[in-house]
Design a protein around this motif. Structure first.
Motif, PDB file in Angstrom:
ATOM      1  N   UNK A   1       0.821  -1.215   0.000  1.00  0.00           N
ATOM      2  CA  UNK A   1       0.000   0.000   0.000  1.00  0.00           C
ATOM      3  C   UNK A   1       0.857   1.268   0.000  1.00  0.00           C
ATOM      4  N   UNK A   2       0.351   2.295  -0.659  1.00  0.00           N
ATOM      5  CA  UNK A   2       1.031   3.591  -0.682  1.00  0.00           C
ATOM      6  C   UNK A   2       0.804   4.245   0.670  1.00  0.00           C
ATOM      7  N   UNK A   3       1.890   4.690   1.322  1.00  0.00           N
ATOM      8  CA  UNK A   3       1.780   5.182   2.698  1.00  0.00           C
ATOM      9  C   UNK A   3       2.196   6.641   2.866  1.00  0.00           C
ATOM     10  N   UNK A   4       2.569   7.308   1.754  1.00  0.00           N
ATOM     11  CA  UNK A   4       2.991   8.706   1.848  1.00  0.00           C
ATOM     12  C   UNK A   4       2.375   9.504   0.704  1.00  0.00           C
ATOM     13  N   UNK A   5       2.243  10.808   0.920  1.00  0.00           N
ATOM     14  CA  UNK A   5       1.775  11.697  -0.142  1.00  0.00           C
ATOM     15  C   UNK A   5       2.818  11.728  -1.251  1.00  0.00           C
ATOM     16  N   UNK A   6       2.376  11.950  -2.484  1.00  0.00           N
ATOM     17  CA  UNK A   6       3.318  12.064  -3.585  1.00  0.00           C
ATOM     18  C   UNK A   6       2.815  11.399  -4.852  1.00  0.00           C
ATOM     19  N   UNK A   7       3.731  11.268  -5.816  1.00  0.00           N
ATOM     20  CA  UNK A   7       3.417  10.644  -7.101  1.00  0.00           C
ATOM     21  C   UNK A   7       4.045   9.257  -7.137  1.00  0.00           C
ATOM     22  N   UNK A   8       3.269   8.322  -7.649  1.00  0.00           N
ATOM     23  CA  UNK A   8       3.726   6.939  -7.750  1.00  0.00           C
ATOM     24  C   UNK A   8       3.333   6.404  -9.117  1.00  0.00           C
ATOM     25  N   UNK A   9       4.174   5.548  -9.654  1.00  0.00           N
ATOM     26  CA  UNK A   9       3.814   4.891 -10.906  1.00  0.00           C
ATOM     27  C   UNK A   9       3.412   3.456 -10.571  1.00  0.00           C
ATOM     28  N   UNK A  10       2.208   3.097 -10.992  1.00  0.00           N
ATOM     29  CA  UNK A  10       1.725   1.736 -10.814  1.00  0.00           C
ATOM     30  C   UNK A  10       1.494   1.141 -12.196  1.00  0.00           C
ATOM     31  N   UNK A  11       1.399  -0.159 -12.229  1.00  0.00           N
ATOM     32  CA  UNK A  11       1.180  -0.836 -13.499  1.00  0.00           C
ATOM     33  C   UNK A  11      -0.167  -1.548 -13.441  1.00  0.00           C
ATOM     34  N   UNK A  12      -0.922  -1.415 -14.507  1.00  0.00           N
ATOM     35  CA  UNK A  12      -2.193  -2.115 -14.623  1.00  0.00           C
ATOM     36  C   UNK A  12      -1.980  -3.304 -15.538  1.00  0.00           C
ATOM     37  N   UNK A  13      -2.311  -4.480 -15.046  1.00  0.00           N
ATOM     38  CA  UNK A  13      -2.202  -5.692 -15.862  1.00  0.00           C
ATOM     39  C   UNK A  13      -3.579  -5.937 -16.453  1.00  0.00           C
ATOM     40  N   UNK A  14      -3.776  -5.448 -17.674  1.00  0.00           N
ATOM     41  CA  UNK A  14      -5.082  -5.468 -18.307  1.00  0.00           C
ATOM     42  C   UNK A  14      -5.411  -6.803 -18.960  1.00  0.00           C
ATOM     43  N   UNK A  15      -4.378  -7.534 -19.361  1.00  0.00           N
ATOM     44  CA  UNK A  15      -4.559  -8.855 -19.955  1.00  0.00           C
ATOM     45  C   UNK A  15      -3.277  -9.617 -19.667  1.00  0.00           C
ATOM     46  N   UNK A  16      -3.180 -10.841 -20.094  1.00  0.00           N
ATOM     47  CA  UNK A  16      -2.031 -11.683 -19.765  1.00  0.00           C
ATOM     48  C   UNK A  16      -0.695 -10.971 -19.958  1.00  0.00           C
ATOM     49  N   UNK A  17      -0.475 -10.367 -21.117  1.00  0.00           N
ATOM     50  CA  UNK A  17       0.788  -9.677 -21.368  1.00  0.00           C
ATOM     51  C   UNK A  17       0.582  -8.236 -21.830  1.00  0.00           C
ATOM     52  N   UNK A  18      -0.573  -7.675 -21.513  1.00  0.00           N
ATOM     53  CA  UNK A  18      -0.862  -6.280 -21.850  1.00  0.00           C
ATOM     54  C   UNK A  18      -0.896  -5.478 -20.552  1.00  0.00           C
ATOM     55  N   UNK A  19       0.057  -4.569 -20.420  1.00  0.00           N
ATOM     56  CA  UNK A  19       0.116  -3.740 -19.221  1.00  0.00           C
ATOM     57  C   UNK A  19       0.106  -2.269 -19.617  1.00  0.00           C
ATOM     58  N   UNK A  20      -0.260  -1.439 -18.653  1.00  0.00           N
ATOM     59  CA  UNK A  20      -0.276   0.002 -18.884  1.00  0.00           C
ATOM     60  C   UNK A  20       0.229   0.710 -17.635  1.00  0.00           C
ATOM     61  N   UNK A  21       1.199   1.613 -17.793  1.00  0.00           N
ATOM     62  CA  UNK A  21       1.640   2.389 -16.635  1.00  0.00           C
ATOM     63  C   UNK A  21       0.622   3.486 -16.334  1.00  0.00           C
ATOM     64  N   UNK A  22       0.461   3.770 -15.060  1.00  0.00           N
ATOM     65  CA  UNK A  22      -0.461   4.818 -14.631  1.00  0.00           C
ATOM     66  C   UNK A  22       0.175   5.550 -13.460  1.00  0.00           C
ATOM     67  N   UNK A  23       0.082   6.869 -13.485  1.00  0.00           N
ATOM     68  CA  UNK A  23       0.631   7.672 -12.395  1.00  0.00           C
ATOM     69  C   UNK A  23      -0.477   7.905 -11.375  1.00  0.00           C
ATOM     70  N   UNK A  24      -0.167   7.630 -10.123  1.00  0.00           N
ATOM     71  CA  UNK A  24      -1.110   7.853  -9.031  1.00  0.00           C
ATOM     72  C   UNK A  24      -0.572   9.009  -8.194  1.00  0.00           C
ATOM     73  N   UNK A  25      -1.374  10.053  -8.079  1.00  0.00           N
ATOM     74  CA  UNK A  25      -0.998  11.213  -7.272  1.00  0.00           C
ATOM     75  C   UNK A  25      -1.817  11.150  -5.991  1.00  0.00           C
ATOM     76  N   UNK A  26      -1.122  11.031  -4.861  1.00  0.00           N
ATOM     77  CA  UNK A  26      -1.791  10.976  -3.564  1.00  0.00           C
ATOM     78  C   UNK A  26      -1.657  12.352  -2.917  1.00  0.00           C
ATOM     79  N   UNK A  27      -2.798  12.994  -2.710  1.00  0.00           N
ATOM     80  CA  UNK A  27      -2.823  14.326  -2.107  1.00  0.00           C
ATOM     81  C   UNK A  27      -3.497  14.254  -0.754  1.00  0.00           C
ATOM     82  N   UNK A  28      -3.174  15.222   0.113  1.00  0.00           N
ATOM     83  CA  UNK A  28      -3.822  15.299   1.404  1.00  0.00           C
ATOM     84  C   UNK A  28      -5.252  15.779   1.244  1.00  0.00           C
ATOM     85  N   UNK A  29      -6.111  15.348   2.148  1.00  0.00           N
ATOM     86  CA  UNK A  29      -7.514  15.776   2.077  1.00  0.00           C
ATOM     87  C   UNK A  29      -7.614  17.276   2.234  1.00  0.00           C
TER      88      UNK A  29
END
Length: 152
Positions: free
Chosen positions: A120-148
Motif C-alpha cells: 500500500x502507498x503510505x505517503x503523499x506524492x506521485x507513484x507509478x503503478x502498473x495495470x495488468x489489463x490482460x495476460x501480457x498487456x500492461x499500462x503504466x499509470x501515475x497515481x498522485x496521492x494528495x492530502x484531504x
C-alpha cells in the motif's frame, strides 16, 4: 475408450480435452464420478465449437485491453487521503481504493487484482503503478496521492 473430460484432473487432462483412456479407468472411475463422458462425434463437435467461441472471446478481450492500455498510457489519477503533517497517510492507499477511482475517471472497468501494487502507498506524492489489463498487456499509470482538503 475415448472420453471428453468435464473438469480438470491434475496430471491427466484438462476440461474439454478429448483423450483415449483405458476402459477400466473410464468405466470404473471417470464416468461414475462424472469427471468425463463418452466421446461421440456430436460431443466432440460441441467441444470444438466451445473452444472456438472461447478463443474469439479471448481475442476480443485482448483487443479491448490494448485499447485501454493506449488510453491510459501517460495518464494520472488523483486520490485524496488523510495524512499527518509529515505526509504519512493514516491508512495506506491500496489497489482496492484505486480501482473505483480509475473506473470513474477513465470509464474503464479495472479490478483491484489488475493493479500491480507491491504494498500500500503510505505517503503523499506521485507513484507509478502498473495495470495488468490482460495476460501480457500492461499500462503504466501515475497515481498522485494528495492530502484531504479541509473545509473551512
Amino acid at each position: 475408450m475415448r472420453v471428453i473430460f468435464i473438469q480438470d484432473i491434475a496430471g491427466v487432462a484438462h476440461r474439454d480435452q478429448v483423450r483415449e483412456v483405458s476402459d477400466g479407468y473410464a468405466l470404473n472411475f471417470l464416468l461414475p464420478k462424472g469427471l468425463a463422458v463418452r466421446a461421440n462425434p456430436e460431443k466432440i463437435a460441441a467441444v470444438a465449437l466451445r473452444a472456438k467461441a472461447a478463443e474469439q472471446t479471448q481475442v476480443k478481450a485482448r483487443i479491448q485491453a490494448e485499447k485501454y492500455a493506449i488510453q491510459l498510457r501517460g495518464r494520472a489519477v488523483t486520490i485524496e487521503a488523510r495524512a499527518n503533517e509529515s505526509g504519512t497517510l493514516y491508512a495506506g492507499v491500496t489497489s482496492a481504493d484505486l480501482a473505483p477511482i480509475i473506473k470513474s475517471q477513465f470509464k474503464i472497468d479495472v479490478k483491484a487484482d489488475q493493479i500491480v501494487l507491491a504494498q500500500p502507498i503510505k505517503h503523499l506524492g506521485k507513484y507509478q503503478v502498473e495495470l495488468k489489463l490482460y495476460e501480457d498487456v500492461t499500462a503504466p499509470l501515475i497515481v498522485v496521492v494528495e492530502g484531504e482538503k479541509k473545509l473551512v
